[in-house]
Scaffold this motif. Structure first.
Motif, short mmCIF file in Angstrom:
data_model
loop_
_atom_site.label_atom_id
_atom_site.label_comp_id
_atom_site.label_asym_id
_atom_site.label_seq_id
_atom_site.Cartn_x
_atom_site.Cartn_y
_atom_site.Cartn_z
N TYR A 158 0.86 -1.19 0.00
CA TYR A 158 0.00 0.00 0.00
C TYR A 158 0.89 1.23 0.00
N VAL A 159 0.77 2.03 -1.04
CA VAL A 159 1.59 3.25 -1.15
C VAL A 159 0.68 4.45 -0.87
N PRO A 160 0.95 5.21 0.17
CA PRO A 160 0.09 6.36 0.49
C PRO A 160 0.23 7.48 -0.53
N SER A 161 -0.82 8.26 -0.66
CA SER A 161 -0.73 9.48 -1.45
C SER A 161 0.07 10.52 -0.68
N VAL A 162 0.38 11.62 -1.33
CA VAL A 162 1.07 12.72 -0.62
C VAL A 162 0.27 13.14 0.59
N TYR A 163 -1.04 13.22 0.42
CA TYR A 163 -1.92 13.64 1.52
C TYR A 163 -1.88 12.63 2.66
N GLU A 164 -1.95 11.34 2.32
CA GLU A 164 -1.91 10.30 3.34
C GLU A 164 -0.55 10.23 4.01
N ALA A 165 0.50 10.46 3.23
CA ALA A 165 1.84 10.45 3.81
C ALA A 165 2.00 11.57 4.83
N LEU A 166 1.39 12.71 4.54
CA LEU A 166 1.41 13.82 5.51
C LEU A 166 0.77 13.40 6.82
N ALA A 167 -0.35 12.69 6.71
CA ALA A 167 -1.07 12.27 7.91
C ALA A 167 -0.25 11.27 8.74
N LYS A 168 0.66 10.55 8.09
CA LYS A 168 1.44 9.53 8.77
C LYS A 168 2.82 10.02 9.20
N ALA A 169 3.22 11.20 8.73
CA ALA A 169 4.59 11.67 8.95
C ALA A 169 4.78 12.15 10.39
N GLU A 170 5.46 11.35 11.19
CA GLU A 170 5.65 11.70 12.60
C GLU A 170 6.47 12.98 12.77
N LYS A 171 7.46 13.18 11.91
CA LYS A 171 8.32 14.36 12.05
C LYS A 171 7.58 15.65 11.71
N ALA A 172 6.46 15.54 10.98
CA ALA A 172 5.69 16.72 10.61
C ALA A 172 4.29 16.67 11.19
N GLU A 173 4.14 16.05 12.33
CA GLU A 173 2.82 15.85 12.92
C GLU A 173 2.08 17.17 13.17
N ASN A 174 2.81 18.19 13.62
CA ASN A 174 2.16 19.48 13.92
C ASN A 174 1.64 20.16 12.66
N VAL A 175 2.33 19.95 11.55
CA VAL A 175 1.84 20.50 10.28
C VAL A 175 0.53 19.82 9.92
N TRP A 176 0.48 18.50 10.05
CA TRP A 176 -0.74 17.76 9.73
C TRP A 176 -1.89 18.16 10.65
N GLN A 177 -1.63 18.37 11.92
CA GLN A 177 -2.68 18.75 12.85
C GLN A 177 -3.36 20.05 12.41
N TYR A 178 -2.58 20.93 11.79
CA TYR A 178 -3.19 22.16 11.27
C TYR A 178 -3.94 21.89 9.98
N LEU A 179 -3.32 21.17 9.05
CA LEU A 179 -3.94 20.95 7.75
C LEU A 179 -5.25 20.18 7.86
N LYS A 180 -5.35 19.29 8.79
CA LYS A 180 -6.57 18.48 8.87
C LYS A 180 -7.77 19.28 9.38
N LEU A 181 -7.54 20.51 9.86
CA LEU A 181 -8.67 21.38 10.21
C LEU A 181 -9.54 21.66 8.99
#
Length: 593
Positions: free
Chosen positions: A174-197
């Motif tokens: 299973y290869v995530p999309s760029v969007y899904e990879a963002l959701a899984k990226a631990e090093k960029a978790e704070n960025v994802w927390q904002y984007l998912k708003l």
């Protein structure tokens, strides 16, 4: 939080799953493949598929594969899908179900089960060199005469009454999309927390399968939900990183850099207390400032995407960048390459020192060092065309309502292509202002929009020479003009004040709250020193360096205004100076040491 005209509702549906190249009614009502058994019966009776079978059963996919819908199933055997893997998958499925995760968002369903099942029936006879098929989760997977997703067939094209079964020698990745990879990226978790708003799941009735109508409401046999994120569609200008059929790269900072950048950029977005959406603006705009210009489409960067590397001469254009011909109208100059980055893989390039993750629709880059400068994105030169209706606040024109007016109506002068100053004047036009009667000066008030707070701006007024409007201008017309400027802005409480150009202090409230210049203001302390242009060229006359306490970005009414006066004495008139103002544009340029 309310955001004023910044994230707009759009009708762009970004499908993450369930769409297929065939019509939906074909998926669900295609002719049966024969009078044999169902896919489920075949899987259930095959001991080599017992682990796969148990995972399907745990997620209730036995019912789907035993029905009338048409599927193609790529089943990994027990040699690769081990009992331990099976148990882990079932445990994960149950844990997410207990936690309330929606069925189609359950990672086991989306990333494992639907990654091995396609709607409708496929045969290797249809496979060509570059054939891909869309799986139930929306992923495009390579399908050849000998392999599925690079996995060899153990058996192929086994017909069943409701589809086709393949057995493969490995679990499909299973290869995530760029969007899904963002959701899984631990090093960029704070960025994802904002984007998912800004994430939305929107029900798609057109592509859903309707069932019976009960109590006047349609109940769907299979409902389709499209995912979309308005940050990507609006702020990143339709960067479709959710779309499996598009190709994008995106770069984001680490969580630590994200927090530091947001804190740093917040000083640029301090609004006065009377701005209606102040709290929302001050929260969102620093975050927008970090992320705008971070998505890149293949269509705009085919060379880089195809090669994956770049030479020093290459440039990477983000989705927020404008084409050369659009820069003049938006940014005020063809030369402003905002949101576009030279030498992206170079030492200080935007993609240097990044961890790169290959995705189903592109790549995600997490930057260990953030190399996007504010001057490349949001901290831009502000160029206001003097002749533009959106720039001119008012001229002090004599009328029945303003008998003290001392300025004639402004005249817009167009620069023709045969003029030597063609393409040297911004927008190839300027505003000409002359005094009425025999007064020493004329006055004009200009609106300056989207000024940031706490930015030292070098302020320039660009003056056109007389020959730009008339190649046969007289010597008197060619004389320089003496002028002076004053600046108005808002303080933190939302009151309009004059700001001293020399020391930056706010003083003398603007008596006329509308900001019009028909209320004379004569205190010389608010004006900078008298200045003269060089009449032999298009001259950028430096006014001073000014820092404003409040931001007016995206505020409907302009808060910064520039008062411009010609100031030619009678003794100098037509001897050493002229009274005709030829204003090309007003420039606020962030100061750089």
């Amino acid at each position: 939080m309310k955001i004023k005209n910044t994230i707009l509702a759009v009708s762009l549906f970004m499908s993450a799953a369930t769409a297929c190249t065939d019509e939906w009614n074909e998926h669900y009502s295609a002719a049966q493949l024969g009078d044999g058994v169902t896919l489920w019966t075949t899987i259930n009776n095959d001991e080599s598929l017992s682990n796969f079978k148990q995972v399907l059963q745990a997620a209730n996919y036995d019912a789907s594969l035993n029905g009338s819908q048409i599927f193609t199933v790529f089943a990994p055997t027990n040699d690769e899908l081990t009992a331990e893997m099976r148990d882990n998958l079932i445990q994960q499925y149950n844990a997410e179900k207990t936690a309330g995760v929606k069925e189609k968002e359950n990672s086991v369903v989306k990333e494992f089960i639907q990654n091995h099942i396609a709607l409708y029936n496929y045969s290797v006879s249809d496979a060509m060199k570059d054939t891909t098929i869309r799986m139930m989760n929306g992923k495009r997977v390579a399908f050849t005469k000998t392999q599925f997703d690079g996995r060899d067939y153990i058996s192929k094209n086994t017909p069943n009454k409701n589809g086709v079964l393949f057995k493969i020698n490995d679990v499909a990745e299973y290869v995530p999309s760029v969007y899904e990879a963002l959701a899984k990226a631990e090093k960029a978790e704070n960025v994802w927390q904002y984007l998912k708003l800004f994430h939305e799941d929107k029900f798609d009735s057109k592509n859903s399968v309707p069932g019976n109508i009960i109590d006047g409401k349609t109940h769907y046999l299979d409902s389709v939900t499209n995912k979309r994120n308005k940050f990507f569609s609006e702020m990143l200008k339709k960067a479709e990183v959710l779309n499996e059929d598009s190709t994008y790269w995106m770069v984001v900072p680490t969580s630590e850099d994200w927090e530091n950048l947001v804190t740093d950029y917040s000083k640029y977005y301090q609004y006065d207390q009377k701005v209606a959406e102040r709290d929302s603006f001050q929260y969102h705009f620093p975050r927008f400032a970090v992320l705008e210009g971070t998505a890149f489409s293949k269509s705009a960067n085919p060379k880089l995407f195809n090669s994956g590397t770049a030479s020093a001469s290459d440039s990477l254009m983000s989705t927020n960048a404008l084409s050369y011909f659009d820069r003049q109208s938006k940014f005020g100059s063809y030369n402003f390459k905002y949101y576009q980055y030279d030498d992206p893989f170079g030492t200080d390039g935007v993609l240097a020192d990044c961890e790169a993750f290959s995705c189903s629709n592109g790549k995600l880059f997490i930057a260990n060092k953030w190399n996007i400068s504010p001057r490349q994105t949001f901290l831009r030169d502000i160029v206001m065309e003097a002749e533009s209706a959106s720039t001119i606040d008012s001229l002090n024109v004599k009328s029945d309502n303003n008998r003290a007016g001392d300025t004639n109506q402004g005249k817009v002068v167009k620069i023709t292509s045969d003029n030597p100053y063609y393409n040297k004047i911004s927008g190839n036009s300027y505003l000409e202002i002359t005094p009425s009667g025999v007064t020493n000066f004329s006055k004009a008030l200009f609106d300056v929009r989207n000024v940031l707070s706490n930015v030292p701006y070098d302020v320039y007024v660009v003056i056109a020479p007389a020959e730009a409007g008339d190649v046969d201008a007289t010597d008197i017309q060619k004389l320089p003009v003496t002028f002076r400027c004053a600046l108005q802005c808002h303080n933190e409480e939302g009151e309009a004040y004059y700001i001293n150009i020399a020391d930056g202090k706010l003083q003398y409230p603007v008596a006329d709250k509308s900001g019009t210049i028909n209320t004379n203001y004569t205190k010389s302390a608010v004006y900078g020193q008298n200045r003269q242009n060089d009449p032999t060229k298009v001259d950028s006359v430096f006014i001073g360096t000014v820092t404003f306490p409040t931001c007016s970005s995206e505020v409907a009414e302009p808060q910064v205004k520039l008062l411009f006066q010609s100031y030619v004495t009678s003794s100098a008139f037509e001897k050493t100076a002229n009274r005709t103002l030829r204003l090309d544009c007003i420039v606020f340029r962030p100061h750089e040491d």
